[in-house]
Design a protein around this motif. Structure first.
Motif, PDB file in Angstrom:
ATOM      1  N   TYR A   1       0.833  -1.199   0.000  1.00 24.10           N
ATOM      2  CA  TYR A   1       0.000   0.000   0.000  1.00 24.10           C
ATOM      3  C   TYR A   1       0.870   1.252   0.000  1.00 24.10           C
ATOM      4  CZ  TYR A   1      -4.097   2.838   0.422  1.00 24.10           C
ATOM      5  OH  TYR A   1      -5.094   3.730   0.140  1.00 24.10           O
TER       6      TYR A   1
ATOM      7  N   ALA B   1      -4.037   1.023   6.808  1.00 32.31           N
ATOM      8  CA  ALA B   1      -3.362   0.503   5.609  1.00 32.31           C
ATOM      9  C   ALA B   1      -2.000   1.143   5.332  1.00 32.31           C
ATOM     10  CB  ALA B   1      -4.289   0.625   4.403  1.00 32.31           C
ATOM     11  N   PRO B   2      -1.854   2.483   5.415  1.00 31.24           N
ATOM     12  CA  PRO B   2      -0.550   3.039   5.068  1.00 31.24           C
ATOM     13  C   PRO B   2       0.556   2.800   6.100  1.00 31.24           C
ATOM     14  CG  PRO B   2      -2.293   4.655   4.775  1.00 31.24           C
ATOM     15  CD  PRO B   2      -2.872   3.526   5.550  1.00 31.24           C
ATOM     16  N   PHE B   3       0.230   2.532   7.341  1.00 34.99           N
ATOM     17  CA  PHE B   3       1.338   2.405   8.306  1.00 34.99           C
ATOM     18  C   PHE B   3       1.350   1.102   9.088  1.00 34.99           C
ATOM     19  CE2 PHE B   3      -0.224   4.038  12.613  1.00 34.99           C
ATOM     20  CZ  PHE B   3      -1.559   3.982  12.277  1.00 34.99           C
ATOM     21  N   ARG B   4       0.557   0.150   8.679  1.00 30.63           N
ATOM     22  CA  ARG B   4       0.590  -1.174   9.305  1.00 30.63           C
ATOM     23  C   ARG B   4       0.722  -2.234   8.229  1.00 30.63           C
ATOM     24  NH1 ARG B   4      -1.505  -0.575  14.890  1.00 30.63           N
ATOM     25  NH2 ARG B   4      -0.300   1.254  15.424  1.00 30.63           N
ATOM     26  N   ALA B   5       1.250  -3.406   8.603  1.00 33.42           N
ATOM     27  CA  ALA B   5       1.327  -4.517   7.667  1.00 33.42           C
ATOM     28  C   ALA B   5      -0.089  -5.010   7.371  1.00 33.42           C
ATOM     29  CB  ALA B   5       2.156  -5.641   8.260  1.00 33.42           C
ATOM     30  N   ILE B   6      -0.440  -5.110   6.092  1.00 31.27           N
ATOM     31  CA  ILE B   6      -1.794  -5.553   5.726  1.00 31.27           C
ATOM     32  C   ILE B   6      -1.775  -7.060   5.505  1.00 31.27           C
ATOM     33  CG2 ILE B   6      -3.742  -5.175   4.170  1.00 31.27           C
ATOM     34  CD1 ILE B   6      -2.324  -2.536   3.357  1.00 31.27           C
ATOM     35  N   THR B   7      -2.005  -7.811   6.562  1.00 29.96           N
ATOM     36  CA  THR B   7      -2.014  -9.272   6.458  1.00 29.96           C
ATOM     37  C   THR B   7      -3.289  -9.814   7.094  1.00 29.96           C
ATOM     38  OG1 THR B   7      -1.003  -9.626   8.614  1.00 29.96           O
ATOM     39  CG2 THR B   7       0.489  -9.331   6.767  1.00 29.96           C
TER      40      THR B   7
ATOM     41  N   MET C   1      -3.442  -9.411  10.867  1.00 30.95           N
ATOM     42  CA  MET C   1      -3.168  -8.103  11.471  1.00 30.95           C
ATOM     43  C   MET C   1      -4.143  -7.748  12.596  1.00 30.95           C
ATOM     44  SD  MET C   1      -4.468  -5.538   8.441  1.00 30.95           S
ATOM     45  CE  MET C   1      -4.139  -3.980   9.261  1.00 30.95           C
TER      46      MET C   1
ATOM     47  N   GLU D   1       2.774  -4.070  16.735  1.00 29.67           N
ATOM     48  CA  GLU D   1       2.333  -3.284  15.577  1.00 29.67           C
ATOM     49  C   GLU D   1       2.922  -1.874  15.552  1.00 29.67           C
ATOM     50  OE1 GLU D   1      -0.683  -4.676  17.228  1.00 29.67           O
ATOM     51  OE2 GLU D   1      -0.479  -6.430  15.950  1.00 29.67           O
TER      52      GLU D   1
ATOM     53  N   GLY E   1       5.324  -9.961   9.338  1.00 30.16           N
ATOM     54  CA  GLY E   1       4.461  -8.800   9.552  1.00 30.16           C
ATOM     55  C   GLY E   1       5.121  -7.716  10.391  1.00 30.16           C
ATOM     56  N   ASP E   2       5.891  -8.123  11.403  1.00 31.92           N
ATOM     57  CA  ASP E   2       6.574  -7.140  12.247  1.00 31.92           C
ATOM     58  C   ASP E   2       7.577  -6.331  11.436  1.00 31.92           C
ATOM     59  OD1 ASP E   2       5.126  -8.129  14.320  1.00 31.92           O
ATOM     60  OD2 ASP E   2       6.821  -8.392  15.678  1.00 31.92           O
TER      61      ASP E   2
ATOM     62  N   ILE F   1       7.408  -5.667   8.271  1.00 33.46           N
ATOM     63  CA  ILE F   1       6.662  -4.747   7.402  1.00 33.46           C
ATOM     64  C   ILE F   1       6.186  -3.533   8.200  1.00 33.46           C
ATOM     65  CG2 ILE F   1       4.626  -4.512   5.930  1.00 33.46           C
ATOM     66  CD1 ILE F   1       4.972  -7.455   5.194  1.00 33.46           C
ATOM     67  N   ASN F   2       5.634  -3.787   9.405  1.00 33.73           N
ATOM     68  CA  ASN F   2       5.225  -2.684  10.272  1.00 33.73           C
ATOM     69  C   ASN F   2       6.390  -1.737  10.524  1.00 33.73           C
ATOM     70  OD1 ASN F   2       2.459  -3.066  10.984  1.00 33.73           O
ATOM     71  ND2 ASN F   2       3.038  -4.861  12.144  1.00 33.73           N
TER      72      ASN F   2
ATOM     73  N   LYS G   1       7.520   0.266   7.314  1.00 31.66           N
ATOM     74  CA  LYS G   1       6.574   1.331   6.983  1.00 31.66           C
ATOM     75  C   LYS G   1       6.757   2.513   7.935  1.00 31.66           C
ATOM     76  CE  LYS G   1       2.634  -0.906   4.722  1.00 31.66           C
ATOM     77  NZ  LYS G   1       1.194  -1.122   4.740  1.00 31.66           N
ATOM     78  N   GLN G   2       6.907   2.211   9.205  1.00 26.14           N
ATOM     79  CA  GLN G   2       6.996   3.287  10.182  1.00 26.14           C
ATOM     80  C   GLN G   2       8.378   3.945  10.173  1.00 26.14           C
ATOM     81  OE1 GLN G   2       5.362   1.409  13.766  1.00 26.14           O
ATOM     82  NE2 GLN G   2       3.664   0.692  12.491  1.00 26.14           N
TER      83      GLN G   2
ATOM     84  N   GLU H   1       8.319   6.553   7.526  1.00 23.76           N
ATOM     85  CA  GLU H   1       7.586   7.759   7.916  1.00 23.76           C
ATOM     86  C   GLU H   1       8.338   8.592   8.942  1.00 23.76           C
ATOM     87  OE1 GLU H   1       3.729   7.294   9.367  1.00 23.76           O
ATOM     88  OE2 GLU H   1       2.856   7.179   7.374  1.00 23.76           O
TER      89      GLU H   1
ATOM     90  N   LEU I   1       5.231  -6.254  -0.128  1.00 19.83           N
ATOM     91  CA  LEU I   1       5.083  -4.901   0.400  1.00 19.83           C
ATOM     92  C   LEU I   1       5.304  -3.838  -0.674  1.00 19.83           C
ATOM     93  CD1 LEU I   1       4.511  -3.134   2.731  1.00 19.83           C
ATOM     94  CD2 LEU I   1       6.808  -3.463   3.566  1.00 19.83           C
TER      95      LEU I   1
ATOM     96  N   GLN J   1       8.640   0.685  -0.534  1.00 18.83           N
ATOM     97  CA  GLN J   1       8.800   0.707   0.924  1.00 18.83           C
ATOM     98  C   GLN J   1      10.203   0.303   1.357  1.00 18.83           C
ATOM     99  OE1 GLN J   1       6.620   1.568   3.293  1.00 18.83           O
ATOM    100  NE2 GLN J   1       4.668   1.652   2.259  1.00 18.83           N
TER     101      GLN J   1
END
Lengths: 290, 416
Positions: A121, A209-215, A218, B220, B244-245, B247-248, B251-252, B255, B278, B282
C-alpha cells in the motif's frame, strides 16, 4: 524534555487510533450487549479492502475512507441478519463464540485469497513527509490520523447524545421495556447499530493501511489491545473508549521509551489496576451490566 | 523342525545373494538396494502460515523439478526408477514437526526430509533424523545450533545460518562506513541470537553497537522504538524482525524521517517475497543478505524461468536451496547405488559442488554445514526496476570463506 514531549505526541497519535478502533466495539456492546470478538477481523477486512481497491480500481485513500465504511456497513448488516440476531436473546457467551468462529473463518478466507505475506500500500502524496515543531517530529500521516480520529469520535458522541436517533437508540437499549411502552420499535435499531460498529472497525482498517502490515493476521493481536481499551474505559461507554484509547496510547509510548520489554504488558497492568479500583471501568455504569 | 527352518532361511539368503550378484543392484534395476523399491523425498514445511510464500508449496514443486531433471539426465541409467515426493505441513510448531518427522521416517518410508523452516522445528527434526539414522537436509531454518552444539551425522544445513546473515550484512555495512549501529530486535530466541551474531560481526569489523532495543513480539506500533533508536544518531539501524513485524517496522521507519537524516536501515533476514508483497517503494535502499538471488547470473535466471513456468512466481533462495539439496541428494544416491543413509552421507561429505544454487559450494564433513558464496543486496529504487521481481542490486559477493564460520569454530562434535 523534548524527548518526553516527543513520546507524548507519539502516544497521543497512537491513542487516537486506538480510540477510533475501539469505538465500534464500544457501540456494539453498549447497544446490543454483544462482545464482538470479530472486531479485529472486521478491522483487517477494512485494511485489505483498501489495498485491493487501490490495486484493482485505483481508488486512493480518500475514496477508501468513504467507500470501505459503506461496504463494511453492508457486510455488518448481513452478518447481523444472518447470524448475530438469532443469538441476541441467549447468553452473551453464544455471541462471543459466534464472533470468535467468524474471525477464524474470515482470517482463513483472506489467507486463501491473498496469501500470507501481506499486501502493498502506498500513501497518497499529500500525506507524506513530517511536521517538525521545535524538535518534536510527527509524520504528517500520523497527524492526519490523529485529527481524523478525534473528529469521528466527536461526531459519534454527538450523534449518540444530541440527535433524536441517538436518543432513541440509547433509550431502546437502556430501558427496552419502557421504550417499547412509548411506542419505540426497539428491534428496528439493532441491525443498523451493528452495521455502524462494523463500519467503524472498517474505517480504522482504512486508516491502518498506510502504516501497518496488511495481512490476514493483522487484527488478531490488535483486537486484544482493543479489548483492553474498552475494558479500561468501561464496556459500552463511548467516552470511556475514547479516553482509554488515549491513555493506552500514552502508556504504550512511554513504556516503549523507558521499559521496552514491558511495553505491551504495561497496557494490561493498567487494565488490571483499573479493574481493581473501578470494576466497571473508568466510565462504566454498574447498572448497565444488570 | 528347527533345522528345516534354518535350511530354508539359508537357501533363501543364498538365492538373494546370487540374484544381487547377477546384477540385481546395478544401474537400470531397482532391486534390493532400495527400501520398498523406491526413493521417498519428503518436504516438511509451512504450507499455510507465515512462511508459506517464502518456501511452502513451491518448495515441493522445486523438489519435483529436481527429480524431473535427475530423471531426464540419467534416464534408463538411473539407479532407481520410482522416486516419490511427498509433503507435510508442520505449522511452524516444533511438537508437530517432531511427530510428523517420526511418522515420515517410520511409516511414510521417507529416505530424506527436506526444507523445515523455523529453527525450533528444525532442531526437533534433526533429533528424529539422528534417532532413525536417516537423512535430513535443512534448507530454511537459520539457527547455527543445527551444525553447532546440536549437530549430528544425519543432518545437513544447506542454505544459510544466522552467522552468514550477520557477517555478510553486519561486516560489509560496517566496513562501508556504517560504524555506529543501533539494533532493534524481537524479544525471543531468533531475535536475541541474531543480535548477538550481529554485534560480534560489527565489533570485529571496527564498528560499535550503541544500543540494542528489545521489542515485544508480535508488535504493531514501532513509533517510539524508532524515535529511541534514532535519538543516539546512529549511522545504521539494524532490524532483526521478520514477516508482519518487519513490514510494520519498515513502513513506520519510512515515515519517521530517519532515512532523510541519513540513517540506513539494515535488515537481518528478508526474503524476496517480503519485498514483492510490500512493494519495492517501501524497502528501497534497504541492505540485506541474500544467500541466492534469482537474477544473480544467467544460470540462476534460466532456472528461475523454469520455476516461473511451474509456479507463476520467481523463486526465493529457499526454493532454489530445496532444488539444490534434492538434486545433490539424488546425485549421491546415483553414485552409491543405494538409499542407505550412511553410504549416501559418505558420498556427500567433503564434496565440492557447483549447481544452480551452490556457487563455490562445499558440503563440509566436519559439521555438515554446506558453505557457498552469498550476496549482499540492496533493494532497488522503483525507477530502476525493469521487470516484475527485479528488486535487488547485488552490492557485493560474499565468498564462502567469509560468510560462514570455520568448521573448528562451530562447536560441533559429530557423533553418529
Amino acid at each position: 524534555m523534548s524527548a518526553v514531549l516527543q513520546y507524548a505526541v507519539q502516544g497521543l497519535a497512537a491513542g487516537s487510533f486506538y480510540a477510533l478502533a475501539a469505538l465500534g466495539l464500544a457501540v456494539i456492546f453498549g447497544v446490543l450487549g454483544v462482545v464482538n470478538f470479530a472486531h479485529g477481523a472486521f478491522y483487517m477486512l477494512g485494511a485489505v479492502a483498501t489495498a485491493v481497491l487501490l490495486d484493482t480500481l485505483d481508488l486512493t485513500l480518500w475514496w477508501s475512507l468513504l467507500v470501505v465504511p459503506v461496504l463494511m456497513f453492508g457486510f455488518g448488516v448481513v452478518v447481523e441478519r444472518l447470524l448475530v440476531q438469532w443469538l441476541l436473546q441467549l447468553d452473551p457467551l453464544y455471541n462471543l463464540l459466534l464472533t470468535f468462529g467468524l474471525t477464524l473463518v474470515l482470517v482463513e478466507l483472506v489467507k486463501q485469497r491473498y496469501g500470507v505475506s501481506g499486501l502493498p500500500y502506498q500513501l497518497p502524496g499529500g500525506l507524506q513527509g513530517r511536521l517538525d515543531v521545535a524538535g518534536v517530529v510527527l509524520p504528517r500521516y500520523q497527524l492526519f490520523v490523529l485529527l481524523f480520529s478525534v473528529a469521528v469520535c466527536v461526531l459519534v458522541w454527538l450523534m449518540m447524545t444530541r440527535t433524536r436517533i441517538g436518543m432513541i437508540v440509547r433509550a431502546a437499549t437502556e430501558k427496552p421495556e419502557l421504550a417499547r411502552a412509548l411506542g419505540i420499535n426497539v428491534g428496528r435499531w439493532v441491525t443498523p447499530v451493528f452495521g455502524f460498529g462494523v463500519a467503524l472497525a472498517g474505517l480504522a482498517g482504512v486508516l491502518a493501511a498506510p502504516f501497518r502490515a496488511i495481512t490476514a493476521d493483522m487484527g488478531n493481536n490488535f483486537a486484544i489491545i482493543l479489548f483492553a481499551v474498552v475494558v479500561i474505559g468501561g464496556l459500552g461507554s463511548i467516552v470511556g473508549a475514547v479516553v482509554a484509547g488515549f491513555l493506552v496510547g500514552l502508556v504504550e509510548a512511554f513504556g516503549q521509551a523507558y521499559a521496552p520489554t514491558f511495553a505491551q504488558i504495561l497496557i494490561f497492568v493498567l487494565m488490571a489496576l483499573v479493574i481493581v479500583v473501578r470494576p466497571a471501568g473508568l466510565f462504566g455504569r454498574q447498572e448497565a451490566t444488570t | 523342525m528347527e533345522s528345516k527352518r534354518k535350511w530354508a532361511g539359508a537357501s533363501a539368503l543364498t538365492m538373494t545373494l546370487l540374484l544381487s550378484a547377477c546384477g540385481g543392484g546395478g544401474p537400470g534395476s531397482s532391486g534390493g538396494d532400495f527400501t520398498g523399491d523406491k526413493l521417498v523425498l519428503a518436504v516438511l514445511n509451512d504450507q499455510s502460515g507465515v512462511y508459506k510464500d517464502a518456501s511452502g508449496p513451491n518448495s515441493v514443486k522445486a523438489v519435483k523439478m529436481a527429480v524431473a531433471d535427475f530423471q531426464a539426465k540419467y534416464g534408463d541409467k538411473a539407479v532407481v526408477k520410482n522416486i516419490e515426493v511427498t509433503s507435510t505441513d508442520h505449522q511452524n510448531k516444533p511438537d508437530i514437526a517432531n511427530t510428523k518427522a517420526s511418522e515420515l521416517y517410520e511409516r511414510g518410508g521417507a529416505d530424506v526430509i527436506l526444507d523445515v523452516p523455523t529453527s525450533s522445528a528444525a532442531l526437533a527434526v534433526a533429533n528424529q533424523a539422528k534417532n532413525h539414522k536417516k537423512l535430513f537436509l535443512d534448507v530454511s531454518a537459520a539457527t547455527t545450533a543445527l551444525t553447532g552444539a546440536q549437530c549430528n551425522k544425519y543432518t545437513f544445513q544447506w542454505a544459510y545460518n544466522t552467522y552468514l546473515l550477520a557477517n555478510a550484512t553486519g561486516t560489509t555495512v560496517t566496513r562501508d562506513g556504517g560504524k555506529k549501529w543501533t539494533i532493534i530486535y524481537p524479544d525471543y530466541e531468533f531475535g536475541q541470537n541474531m543480535t548477538k551474531s550481529f554485534t560480534d560481526a560489527i565489533t570485529k569489523a571496527g564498528g560499535t553497537v550503541g544500543e540494542t532495543i528489545p521489542t515485544p513480539f508480535p508488535n504493531e506500533n514501532f513509533a517510539t522504538f524508532l524515535t529511541k533508536a534514532g535519538s543516539s544518531n546512529p549511522d545504521v539501524i539494524g532490524t532483526m524482525h521478520a514477516g508482519g513485524d518487519l513490514i510494520n517496522l519498515v513502513k513506520q521507519f519510512n515515515e519517521s524521517g530517519l532515512k532523510e537524516k541519513g540513517v540506513e536501515l539494515a535488515v537481518g533476514l528478508m526474503l524476496i517475497n517480503d519485498i514483492h508483497s510490500l512493494g519495492v517503494e517501501q524497502f528501497a535502499g534497504t541492505l540485506f543478505t541474500d544467500p541466492w538471488y534469482w537474477n544473480q547470473d544467467a544460470e540462476a535466471r534460466a532456472w528461475a524461468d523454469k520455476f516461473m513456468t511451474e509456479t507463476g512466481v520467481r523463486p526465493s533462495f529457499e526454493h532454489a536451496g530445496n532444488y539444490s539439496a534434492a538434486l545433490q541428494y539424488l546425485e549421491a544416491v546415483q553414485a552409491v547405488g543405494t538409499d542407505d543413509a550412511d553410504k549416501v552421507i559418505a558420498n556427500l561429505e567433503g564434496k565440492k559442488v557447483n549447481d544452480v544454487f551452490l556457487r563455490n559450494g562445499e558440503i563440509r564433513a566436519a559439521d555438515h554445514s554446506v558453505v557457498h558464496d552469498a550476496n549482499l543486496a540492496r533493494v532497488k529504487k522503483p525507477a530502476d526496476v525493469k521487470e516484475p521481481w527485479d528488486y535487488e542490486e547485488i552490492v557485493t559477493k560474499i565468498p564462502a570463506s567469509e560468510g560462514f564460520a570455520p568448521a573448528e569454530a562451530s562447536g560441533c562434535s559429530m557423533k553418529p
